[in-house]
Design an enzyme around this catalytic site. Structure first.
Site, PDB file in Angstrom:
ATOM      1  N   ARG A 197      37.854  21.149  23.102  1.00 15.91           N
ATOM      2  CA  ARG A 197      36.940  20.171  23.697  1.00 15.91           C
ATOM      3  C   ARG A 197      37.597  19.551  24.934  1.00 15.91           C
ATOM      4  NH1 ARG A 197      35.746  16.690  18.328  1.00 15.91           N
ATOM      5  NH2 ARG A 197      37.973  17.100  18.148  1.00 15.91           N
ATOM      6  N   LYS A 228      41.089  13.839  21.976  1.00 15.13           N
ATOM      7  CA  LYS A 228      42.032  13.559  20.892  1.00 15.13           C
ATOM      8  C   LYS A 228      43.007  12.460  21.302  1.00 15.13           C
ATOM      9  CE  LYS A 228      41.987  15.817  17.433  1.00 15.13           C
ATOM     10  NZ  LYS A 228      41.110  15.622  16.255  1.00 15.13           N
ATOM     11  N   TYR A 255      39.425   9.182  21.235  1.00 16.31           N
ATOM     12  CA  TYR A 255      39.614   8.922  19.804  1.00 16.31           C
ATOM     13  C   TYR A 255      41.078   8.581  19.573  1.00 16.31           C
ATOM     14  CZ  TYR A 255      35.034  10.921  18.596  1.00 16.31           C
ATOM     15  OH  TYR A 255      33.686  11.159  18.476  1.00 16.31           O
ATOM     16  N   HIS A 302      42.274   6.801  16.163  1.00 15.88           N
ATOM     17  CA  HIS A 302      42.583   6.829  14.721  1.00 15.88           C
ATOM     18  C   HIS A 302      43.998   6.318  14.455  1.00 15.88           C
ATOM     19  CE1 HIS A 302      38.859   8.915  13.717  1.00 15.88           C
ATOM     20  NE2 HIS A 302      39.084   9.748  14.700  1.00 15.88           N
ATOM     21  N   GLU A 355      36.149   5.653  18.038  1.00 13.55           N
ATOM     22  CA  GLU A 355      35.684   5.519  16.650  1.00 13.55           C
ATOM     23  C   GLU A 355      35.486   4.079  16.191  1.00 13.55           C
ATOM     24  OE1 GLU A 355      40.147   5.380  16.305  1.00 13.55           O
ATOM     25  OE2 GLU A 355      38.731   6.574  17.477  1.00 13.55           O
ATOM     26  N   ASP A 375      39.206  14.139   6.823  1.00 16.20           N
ATOM     27  CA  ASP A 375      39.929  13.366   7.850  1.00 16.20           C
ATOM     28  C   ASP A 375      40.409  12.026   7.305  1.00 16.20           C
ATOM     29  OD1 ASP A 375      39.687  15.173   9.942  1.00 16.20           O
ATOM     30  OD2 ASP A 375      37.703  14.437  10.486  1.00 16.20           O
TER      31      ASP A 375
END
Length: 382
Positions: free
Chosen positions: A18, A78, A97, A99, A121, A273
């Protein structure tokens, strides 16, 4: 009208195809007076060529170093890898993102960088929505059914049942646990293929919505341990679609229950995940997506949308573009001050942790995002 210089580097995480922005997205940004740099070959594998980006008005840049050195805002997919974190600087905006809760190393690097780090997110919308996570949940929910249907084939370890059956032969029984974005998309695909679909959720209001949406095409059941057991034991395909935002997924199907399931049944754990919602789940990759426990095929690919990277990239850009435009148009500080939902996306700013759940998970002092923005407003507006 402020003009911002925006950088889109190639993703360097293994098997990540991506990219942070499509040529169409670049064209919008350029149309609004901004400059965009895209790393050479950044999206070749998904059919977006450098020429497409140039036609859209982007400058093609050879190295990630140049992008990180020059750009005022970095748009990625990412979380930044250690080498990328090292190139971030105070006042620079990172939009991707993150996380962070399970990733103390990355958090430390982002805090040290002094950059303004906004996580897709945790950006919110009216009614507790997560609009930048939703497109990937839609993709994963739909993919779960195609993965499940394929793995029901005998050669993959499945029980040899065609998901939709054929006239005169009953279809596969599909159990979807969780009626959120993933669950509703999984149910839609399974019902469309003609499967016998049951969806479980703990919210009566949600079940009523699903009933309305599907008009009786699927069975809606209030989720209890009893219901999970009853429907899991007769299912050919079980989709785990349960997410508690920011927390580990609850284990809803026990190892003991898996032992009692049909041999050749397939389980797809979309919550992998967040640790997975089946006790027998462990993360797998697109290279080796499945393993078998007690005769039950487990598909637990941790990055499902990455497998359909072109669709995912377009869906992600559609969702992130309005926010990117707002950040570029107003400048990050003003944009974050004005929009509470975007501000919920701010995880780290000028060395401070500005998201409550992240601070709590990693043991940092939590600084309210507005307070953090005030403290740095002076040198950021120059």
């Amino acid at each position: 009208e402020k003009s911002m210089l925006i950088g889109v580097p190639k993703e360097i995480k293994s098997n990540e195809h991506r990219i942070g922005c499509t040529p169409a997205g670049v064209r919008e940004l350029v149309h609004h007076g901004h400059q965009v740099m895209v790393q050479r070959g950044g999206a070749l594998t998904i059919g977006f060529e450098d020429g497409h980006y140039e036609q859209a008005g982007a400058e093609i840049v050879e190295s990630p170093e140049e992008i990180f050195r020059r750009a005022e805002m970095i748009i990625k997919v990412k979380e930044p890898q250690p080498g990328e974190c090292a190139m971030l600087r105070p006042g620079q905006v990172l939009f991707t993102y993150l996380h962070l809760a399970p990733d103390p190393e990355q958090a430390r690097r982002l805090i040290d960088s002094g950059a303004t780090c906004i996580a897709y997110e945790t950006v919110t919308s009216e009614g507790h929505g997560l609009p930048l996570l939703a497109p990937m949940s839609e993709v994963a929910g739909r993919m779960a059914i195609q993965a499940g249907a394929y793995n029901l084939e005998i050669t993959q370890g499945g029980d040899g049942i065609l998901l939709g059956g054929v006239p005169g032969v009953e279809p596969a029984r599909v159990l979807v646990i969780g009626g959120g974005v993933v669950g509703i998309n999984a149910a839609r695909m399974a019902a469309g293929l003609g499967a016998d679909v049951t969806i479980l959720d703990r919210s009566i209001a949600r079940l009523q919505e699903l009933e309305m949406i599907f008009g009786g095409r699927i069975r809606t059941v209030f989720s209890t341990r009893d219901a999970i057991e009853r429907y899991a034991l007769e299912a050919d395909l079980v989709i785990g679609a349960v997410l508690i935002p920011g927390a580990a997924a609850p284990k809803l199907v026990s190892a003991e229950m898996v032992k009692r399931m049909k041999k050749g049944a397939v389980m797809v754990d979309v919550a992998i995940d967040q640790g997975g919602c089946f006790e027998t789940s462990r993360p797998t990759t697109h290279q080796e997506p499945t393993y078998i426990v007690d005769g039950v095929v487990h598909y637990c690919v941790a990055n499902m949308p990455g497998g359909v990277a072109r669709t995912s990239t377009i869906a992600l850009t559609n969702a992130t573009l309005p926010y990117a435009l707002h950040l570029a148009e107003r400048g990050a500080t003003a944009a974050l001050r004005e929009d509470a939902h975007l501000r919920n996306g701010l995880n780290v700013h000028a060395g401070m942790v500005t998201h409550h759940a992240v601070a709590e998970a990693l043991g940092y002092e939590y600084v309210d995002a507005l307070t953090a923005l005030e403290e740095t407003g002076a040198w950021q507006s120059t």
